[in-house]
Design a protein around this motif. Structure first.
Motif, PDB file in Angstrom:
ATOM      1  N   PRO A 304       0.839  -1.281   0.028  1.00 49.16           N
ATOM      2  CA  PRO A 304      -0.093   0.118   0.041  1.00 49.16           C
ATOM      3  C   PRO A 304       0.913   1.277   0.129  1.00 49.16           C
ATOM      4  CG  PRO A 304       0.123  -1.035   2.233  1.00 49.16           C
ATOM      5  CD  PRO A 304       0.723  -1.846   1.314  1.00 49.16           C
ATOM      6  N   ASN A 305       0.205   2.379  -0.119  1.00 49.79           N
ATOM      7  CA  ASN A 305       0.966   3.679  -0.263  1.00 49.79           C
ATOM      8  C   ASN A 305       1.473   4.225   1.248  1.00 49.79           C
ATOM      9  OD1 ASN A 305       1.010   3.742  -2.944  1.00 49.79           O
ATOM     10  ND2 ASN A 305      -0.677   5.286  -3.130  1.00 49.79           N
ATOM     11  N   GLN A 306       1.053   3.587   2.280  1.00 49.45           N
ATOM     12  CA  GLN A 306       1.376   3.993   3.547  1.00 49.45           C
ATOM     13  C   GLN A 306       1.185   2.567   4.501  1.00 49.45           C
ATOM     14  OE1 GLN A 306      -1.062   6.912   4.996  1.00 49.45           O
ATOM     15  NE2 GLN A 306      -2.376   5.603   6.345  1.00 49.45           N
ATOM     16  N   PHE A 307       1.935   2.693   5.658  1.00 50.96           N
ATOM     17  CA  PHE A 307       2.073   1.645   6.625  1.00 50.96           C
ATOM     18  C   PHE A 307       1.503   2.217   7.847  1.00 50.96           C
ATOM     19  CE2 PHE A 307       5.090  -1.456   4.497  1.00 50.96           C
ATOM     20  CZ  PHE A 307       3.779  -2.194   3.970  1.00 50.96           C
ATOM     21  N   LEU A 308       0.869   1.809   8.678  1.00 52.02           N
ATOM     22  CA  LEU A 308       0.574   2.121  10.052  1.00 52.02           C
ATOM     23  C   LEU A 308       1.257   1.153  11.110  1.00 52.02           C
ATOM     24  CD1 LEU A 308      -3.485   2.643  10.051  1.00 52.02           C
ATOM     25  CD2 LEU A 308      -1.525   4.240   9.457  1.00 52.02           C
ATOM     26  N   LEU A 309       2.004   1.793  11.778  1.00 51.24           N
ATOM     27  CA  LEU A 309       2.876   0.880  12.850  1.00 51.24           C
ATOM     28  C   LEU A 309       2.687   1.137  14.315  1.00 51.24           C
ATOM     29  CD1 LEU A 309       5.170   2.251  10.074  1.00 51.24           C
ATOM     30  CD2 LEU A 309       6.041  -0.008  10.982  1.00 51.24           C
ATOM     31  N   VAL A 310       2.826   0.210  15.137  1.00 53.95           N
ATOM     32  CA  VAL A 310       2.947   0.491  16.602  1.00 53.95           C
ATOM     33  C   VAL A 310       4.168  -0.263  17.102  1.00 53.95           C
ATOM     34  CG1 VAL A 310       0.409   0.887  16.537  1.00 53.95           C
ATOM     35  CG2 VAL A 310       1.407  -1.513  16.786  1.00 53.95           C
TER      36      VAL A 310
END
Length: 321
Positions: A304-310
């Motif tokens: 995808p065009n962005q990742f969400l990370l924690v």
């Protein structure tokens, strides 16, 4: 920028039956050119829409100009077929059981155009309610509450909606502390995760198939991994010359959000790099339609065009599914 905050329903239905529980919520947004109240369709306004949930930018993308049917008429006005339809499942894993705040921003392609900004929401229950209208007609629905707005605007518009989601999944990182500063070790760990994802696009693609099969199935769309394997569409795309490379550190923006979530985006249009292989576009165009479509759906889920990370309580970073 025009902004509105909706803290309560503007239109509410009868109370849900005893024992009924909310199981989902749906959001709809459509920018459209003004039309007569008795019109059967409207023309939507092209532009770019951005979604943000609980302070975290989720996605942004284009809305095209098209004809949209008028589906209903209520106390707010006409309700048109949505340009953007967003069920609660697509808000996971950012959705919280407590307070949530959804923000939709829309920037029209032509800032001089006056248009109507329509926002609707519906709360979905696990039981059906039947009621009688003033005219004596029976209405059956699983919508326990609904609301929204329809207003005339010009230029960019922003709509905010605060809501509760008692049906939301509780994620292990929800009570993690906010990440406000990224140390060199954090950046290195995030870069390693992005590089690891890029490495999935390589023969024999078994790692890619296993990864796709491990993803949650409650987030909206689900990829049929056996069918992808049967069509060998990843192999077909690779055969046309499509390649994926991890971006350099200078090509990545890491955005903190005053929450445990960090957003990784590219400095350009894409997060990943796609080394150019001459003639790949023509070869890809020549693929059978089912294989080409299968490839695009699968490929976009991987990259995808962005990742969400924690960052978990164990100090390990992870990419949210």
């Amino acid at each position: 920028m025009v902004t509105a905050t909706l803290l309560a329903p503007l239109v509410a239905l009868a109370a849900a039956p005893a024992g009924a529980k909310p199981v989902s919520i749906q959001f709809r947004f459509t920018p459209y050119l003004p039309a007569a109240r008795d019109a059967e369709s409207v023309t939507t306004v092209p532009g770019v829409v951005e979604l943000e949930l609980n302070g975290v930018p989720m996605t942004e993308g284009p809305l095209e100009q098209k004809s949209a049917l008028v589906m209903d008429r209520d106390d707010i006005g006409i309700e048109v077929f949505p340009a953007l339809w967003l069920p609660a499942s697509q808000l996971q894993p950012l959705l919280r059981r407590g307070d949530n705040l959804l923000r939709i921003r829309f920037t029209p392609k032509d800032g001089r155009v006056t248009y109507r900004s329509q926002f609707r929401w519906k709360l979905i229950d696990d039981e059906i309610t039947t009621s009688t209208t003033a005219e004596g007609s029976e209405v059956t629905t699983n919508h326990s509450a609904r609301g929204g707005e329809d207003r005339e605007v010009r230029g960019p518009v922003s709509v905010q909606h605060a809501f509760q989601a008692p049906f939301a999944s509780v994620e292990p990182w929800h009570d993690a502390p906010a990440v406000n500063t990224l140390e060199p070790a954090d950046r290195a760990a995030i870069l390693a995760l992005i590089s690891q994802r890029a490495s999935l696009f390589a023969p024999d693609f078994e790692a890619a198939y296993r990864f796709i099969a491990s993803q949650p199935t409650d987030r909206g769309g689900t990829i049929n991994v056996p069918e992808v394997r049967r069509l060998r569409c990843l192999e077909a795309g690779y055969g046309t010359g499509i390649r994926v490379a991890a971006p350099a550190e200078a090509e990545i923006r890491l955005i903190t959000t005053a929450s445990p979530v960090v957003v990784a985006r590219g400095t350009g249009e894409f997060l990943f790099s796609f080394p150019d292989q001459e003639g790949w576009a023509e070869r890809f165009e020549a693929l059978p339609n089912d294989i080409g479509f299968c490839f695009m759906v699968t490929f976009n889920s991987l990259f995808p065009n962005q990742f969400l990370l924690v960052k978990g309580k164990d100090g390990q970073w992870q990419i949210l599914p």
